[in-house]
Design a protein around this motif. Sequence first.
Motif, PDB file in Angstrom:
ATOM      1  N   ALA A 138     -88.739  -9.954  -3.996  1.00 54.81           N
ATOM      2  CA  ALA A 138     -89.307  -8.612  -4.173  1.00 54.81           C
ATOM      3  C   ALA A 138     -88.644  -7.873  -5.323  1.00 54.81           C
ATOM      4  O   ALA A 138     -89.255  -7.015  -5.967  1.00 54.81           O
ATOM      5  CB  ALA A 138     -89.165  -7.813  -2.879  1.00 54.81           C
ATOM      6  N   SER A 139     -87.377  -8.211  -5.623  1.00 49.00           N
ATOM      7  CA  SER A 139     -86.669  -7.558  -6.720  1.00 49.00           C
ATOM      8  C   SER A 139     -87.036  -8.135  -8.077  1.00 49.00           C
ATOM      9  O   SER A 139     -86.586  -7.644  -9.104  1.00 49.00           O
ATOM     10  CB  SER A 139     -85.155  -7.677  -6.515  1.00 49.00           C
ATOM     11  N   GLY A 140     -87.872  -9.199  -8.080  1.00 49.13           N
ATOM     12  CA  GLY A 140     -88.329  -9.763  -9.347  1.00 49.13           C
ATOM     13  C   GLY A 140     -87.810 -11.149  -9.648  1.00 49.13           C
ATOM     14  O   GLY A 140     -88.176 -11.741 -10.671  1.00 49.13           O
ATOM     15  N   GLN A 157     -71.844   0.173 -19.663  1.00 47.84           N
ATOM     16  CA  GLN A 157     -73.244  -0.067 -20.033  1.00 47.84           C
ATOM     17  C   GLN A 157     -74.179   0.303 -18.880  1.00 47.84           C
ATOM     18  O   GLN A 157     -75.241   0.893 -19.094  1.00 47.84           O
ATOM     19  CB  GLN A 157     -73.436  -1.535 -20.419  1.00 47.84           C
ATOM     20  N   ALA A 158     -73.786  -0.042 -17.665  1.00 43.82           N
ATOM     21  CA  ALA A 158     -74.617   0.285 -16.502  1.00 43.82           C
ATOM     22  C   ALA A 158     -74.739   1.801 -16.338  1.00 43.82           C
ATOM     23  O   ALA A 158     -75.835   2.325 -16.100  1.00 43.82           O
ATOM     24  CB  ALA A 158     -74.022  -0.339 -15.235  1.00 43.82           C
ATOM     25  N   VAL A 159     -73.633   2.508 -16.496  1.00 44.88           N
ATOM     26  CA  VAL A 159     -73.664   3.963 -16.353  1.00 44.88           C
ATOM     27  C   VAL A 159     -74.442   4.595 -17.498  1.00 44.88           C
ATOM     28  O   VAL A 159     -75.131   5.605 -17.308  1.00 44.88           O
ATOM     29  CB  VAL A 159     -72.232   4.528 -16.273  1.00 44.88           C
ATOM     30  N   ALA A 160     -74.371   4.015 -18.695  1.00 47.59           N
ATOM     31  CA  ALA A 160     -75.137   4.538 -19.822  1.00 47.59           C
ATOM     32  C   ALA A 160     -76.628   4.498 -19.519  1.00 47.59           C
ATOM     33  O   ALA A 160     -77.369   5.446 -19.826  1.00 47.59           O
ATOM     34  CB  ALA A 160     -74.837   3.740 -21.092  1.00 47.59           C
ATOM     35  N   LEU A 161     -77.098   3.420 -18.891  1.00 43.35           N
ATOM     36  CA  LEU A 161     -78.504   3.324 -18.516  1.00 43.35           C
ATOM     37  C   LEU A 161     -78.856   4.383 -17.476  1.00 43.35           C
ATOM     38  O   LEU A 161     -79.892   5.057 -17.575  1.00 43.35           O
ATOM     39  CB  LEU A 161     -78.807   1.932 -17.964  1.00 43.35           C
ATOM     40  N   ILE A 210     -83.373   0.000 -13.055  1.00 44.43           N
ATOM     41  CA  ILE A 210     -81.919   0.105 -13.009  1.00 44.43           C
ATOM     42  C   ILE A 210     -81.401  -0.304 -11.638  1.00 44.43           C
ATOM     43  O   ILE A 210     -80.367  -0.971 -11.519  1.00 44.43           O
ATOM     44  CB  ILE A 210     -81.472   1.528 -13.374  1.00 44.43           C
ATOM     45  N   ARG A 211     -82.126   0.083 -10.590  1.00 44.50           N
ATOM     46  CA  ARG A 211     -81.703  -0.334  -9.244  1.00 44.50           C
ATOM     47  C   ARG A 211     -81.676  -1.861  -9.143  1.00 44.50           C
ATOM     48  O   ARG A 211     -80.773  -2.444  -8.540  1.00 44.50           O
ATOM     49  CB  ARG A 211     -82.656   0.241  -8.196  1.00 44.50           C
ATOM     50  N   LYS A 212     -82.687  -2.519  -9.721  1.00 40.39           N
ATOM     51  CA  LYS A 212     -82.715  -3.986  -9.699  1.00 40.39           C
ATOM     52  C   LYS A 212     -81.516  -4.558 -10.444  1.00 40.39           C
ATOM     53  O   LYS A 212     -80.886  -5.527  -9.994  1.00 40.39           O
ATOM     54  CB  LYS A 212     -84.018  -4.495 -10.323  1.00 40.39           C
ATOM     55  N   ILE A 213     -81.205  -3.978 -11.594  1.00 33.62           N
ATOM     56  CA  ILE A 213     -80.061  -4.452 -12.367  1.00 33.62           C
ATOM     57  C   ILE A 213     -78.775  -4.283 -11.572  1.00 33.62           C
ATOM     58  O   ILE A 213     -77.933  -5.185 -11.507  1.00 33.62           O
ATOM     59  CB  ILE A 213     -79.972  -3.695 -13.706  1.00 33.62           C
ATOM     60  N   MET A 214     -78.618  -3.116 -10.949  1.00 29.60           N
ATOM     61  CA  MET A 214     -77.408  -2.864 -10.171  1.00 29.60           C
ATOM     62  C   MET A 214     -77.288  -3.848  -9.006  1.00 29.60           C
ATOM     63  O   MET A 214     -76.189  -4.292  -8.665  1.00 29.60           O
ATOM     64  CB  MET A 214     -77.416  -1.428  -9.652  1.00 29.60           C
ATOM     65  N   ASP A 215     -78.425  -4.197  -8.411  1.00 32.39           N
ATOM     66  CA  ASP A 215     -78.414  -5.099  -7.254  1.00 32.39           C
ATOM     67  C   ASP A 215     -77.919  -6.496  -7.606  1.00 32.39           C
ATOM     68  O   ASP A 215     -77.369  -7.193  -6.745  1.00 32.39           O
ATOM     69  CB  ASP A 215     -79.812  -5.198  -6.630  1.00 32.39           C
ATOM     70  N   VAL A 216     -78.126  -6.927  -8.863  1.00 28.73           N
ATOM     71  CA  VAL A 216     -77.742  -8.290  -9.226  1.00 28.73           C
ATOM     72  C   VAL A 216     -76.434  -8.351 -10.001  1.00 28.73           C
ATOM     73  O   VAL A 216     -75.984  -9.431 -10.373  1.00 28.73           O
ATOM     74  CB  VAL A 216     -78.855  -8.991 -10.045  1.00 28.73           C
ATOM     75  N   SER A 258     -85.584  12.586 -16.846  1.00 24.53           N
ATOM     76  CA  SER A 258     -86.365  12.318 -15.638  1.00 24.53           C
ATOM     77  C   SER A 258     -87.828  12.712 -15.773  1.00 24.53           C
ATOM     78  O   SER A 258     -88.665  12.314 -14.961  1.00 24.53           O
ATOM     79  CB  SER A 258     -85.744  13.052 -14.439  1.00 24.53           C
ATOM     80  N   ASP A 259     -88.160  13.512 -16.808  1.00 22.12           N
ATOM     81  CA  ASP A 259     -89.554  13.890 -17.021  1.00 22.12           C
ATOM     82  C   ASP A 259     -90.238  12.995 -18.040  1.00 22.12           C
ATOM     83  O   ASP A 259     -91.387  13.223 -18.402  1.00 22.12           O
ATOM     84  CB  ASP A 259     -89.640  15.354 -17.480  1.00 22.12           C
ATOM     85  N   ALA A 260     -89.548  11.979 -18.515  1.00 18.99           N
ATOM     86  CA  ALA A 260     -90.106  11.097 -19.538  1.00 18.99           C
ATOM     87  C   ALA A 260     -91.160  10.164 -18.929  1.00 18.99           C
ATOM     88  O   ALA A 260     -91.125   9.862 -17.733  1.00 18.99           O
ATOM     89  CB  ALA A 260     -89.006  10.264 -20.181  1.00 18.99           C
ATOM     90  N   PRO A 261     -92.112   9.698 -19.742  1.00 20.93           N
ATOM     91  CA  PRO A 261     -93.072   8.706 -19.240  1.00 20.93           C
ATOM     92  C   PRO A 261     -92.343   7.465 -18.726  1.00 20.93           C
ATOM     93  O   PRO A 261     -91.353   7.029 -19.316  1.00 20.93           O
ATOM     94  CB  PRO A 261     -93.907   8.378 -20.491  1.00 20.93           C
ATOM     95  N   PHE A 262     -92.818   6.929 -17.627  1.00 19.00           N
ATOM     96  CA  PHE A 262     -92.289   5.706 -17.024  1.00 19.00           C
ATOM     97  C   PHE A 262     -90.858   5.868 -16.503  1.00 19.00           C
ATOM     98  O   PHE A 262     -90.166   4.882 -16.243  1.00 19.00           O
ATOM     99  CB  PHE A 262     -92.357   4.523 -18.014  1.00 19.00           C
ATOM    100  N   ALA A 263     -90.392   7.114 -16.326  1.00 21.47           N
ATOM    101  CA  ALA A 263     -89.026   7.338 -15.850  1.00 21.47           C
ATOM    102  C   ALA A 263     -88.824   6.752 -14.454  1.00 21.47           C
ATOM    103  O   ALA A 263     -87.759   6.198 -14.160  1.00 21.47           O
ATOM    104  CB  ALA A 263     -88.693   8.825 -15.855  1.00 21.47           C
ATOM    105  N   ASP A 264     -89.819   6.868 -13.590  1.00 20.12           N
ATOM    106  CA  ASP A 264     -89.685   6.322 -12.240  1.00 20.12           C
ATOM    107  C   ASP A 264     -89.518   4.803 -12.275  1.00 20.12           C
ATOM    108  O   ASP A 264     -88.725   4.226 -11.532  1.00 20.12           O
ATOM    109  CB  ASP A 264     -90.905   6.684 -11.388  1.00 20.12           C
ATOM    110  N   LEU A 265     -90.287   4.150 -13.147  1.00 16.22           N
ATOM    111  CA  LEU A 265     -90.169   2.701 -13.278  1.00 16.22           C
ATOM    112  C   LEU A 265     -88.811   2.312 -13.848  1.00 16.22           C
ATOM    113  O   LEU A 265     -88.230   1.296 -13.461  1.00 16.22           O
ATOM    114  CB  LEU A 265     -91.291   2.168 -14.176  1.00 16.22           C
ATOM    115  N   ALA A 266     -88.308   3.121 -14.781  1.00 16.71           N
ATOM    116  CA  ALA A 266     -86.983   2.862 -15.333  1.00 16.71           C
ATOM    117  C   ALA A 266     -85.914   2.964 -14.254  1.00 16.71           C
ATOM    118  O   ALA A 266     -84.991   2.141 -14.186  1.00 16.71           O
ATOM    119  CB  ALA A 266     -86.686   3.842 -16.468  1.00 16.71           C
ATOM    120  N   THR A 267     -86.044   3.958 -13.391  1.00 16.24           N
ATOM    121  CA  THR A 267     -85.091   4.128 -12.294  1.00 16.24           C
ATOM    122  C   THR A 267     -85.122   2.914 -11.367  1.00 16.24           C
ATOM    123  O   THR A 267     -84.075   2.406 -10.951  1.00 16.24           O
ATOM    124  CB  THR A 267     -85.410   5.402 -11.493  1.00 16.24           C
ATOM    125  N   ALA A 268     -86.327   2.441 -11.064  1.00 14.14           N
ATOM    126  CA  ALA A 268     -86.451   1.248 -10.207  1.00 14.14           C
ATOM    127  C   ALA A 268     -85.852   0.032 -10.889  1.00 14.14           C
ATOM    128  O   ALA A 268     -85.223  -0.811 -10.247  1.00 14.14           O
ATOM    129  CB  ALA A 268     -87.922   1.004  -9.872  1.00 14.14           C
TER     130      ALA A 268
END
Length: 232
Positions: free
Chosen positions: A47-49, A79-83, A103-109, A91-101
């Motif tokens: 599910a995380s890709g 680098q992780a914190v920079a992202l 980053i969560r995937k990156i943090m998980d791995v 947070s108002d940028a286009p695709f910001a929600d997808l970017a947040t998701a």
Amino acid sequence: MKRAERLHALSETLRRSGARGVSAERLARDFEVSVRTVKRDLDALEASGLPIWSRPGPGGGYGLATSASLPPVSLSPGQAVALMAAVSAASDAPFADLATAGIRKIMDVLDPRTRARADELAHRVWVDAPPFSSRVIRSALEEAMAEQRVIRLRYISRGGITTTREVEPVLFASTSDQWYLVGWCRLRDAMRWFTVSRIERASVTKTACSGHTVDEAGTPPENARPVHGREA
């Protein structure tokens, strides 16, 4: 072993198993959990890709598709914190929600030690995030841009006049602390810049855009550049 650590170790085991794969029973023994837990973890990784394949029957098991043969994600805590900071500050940028998701995937791995250091460092970075615009409107704009379909807008001009426009989206642009949808306005028969915060309603139509290009959008704002992250 905590679940996050087990997921990371599990993905590495699948990666090392190569084309032969590894059975759920073997994974359960190695990680000292039940087969049911292993399968639940595999579902979470998929599910995380992570492109996991499965082969039923005797000699079957689980493995990673060839496309996943790249090494694990390797980021420093900085680098992780920079992202995280970049997305939080926009947070108002286009695709910001997808970017947040993402980053969560990156943090998980990330390996557990790096993730822990990144989490600690993240608490030392504060941002004054802009207010969220309507999620419904943002979703419609993102969909229209990604699918290149005409979008119908209810738009309030700077002078307070409300009009309904059909627009062919060409690009998103940020300048002077405002986000704009730049597109071909069928009402005005010209390229126009629409302030996203003044869009009162938005709905994606089934009509495909006719092919207007970024070059038609006019002179970009000073210091404007695409977000692909590469040098020009």
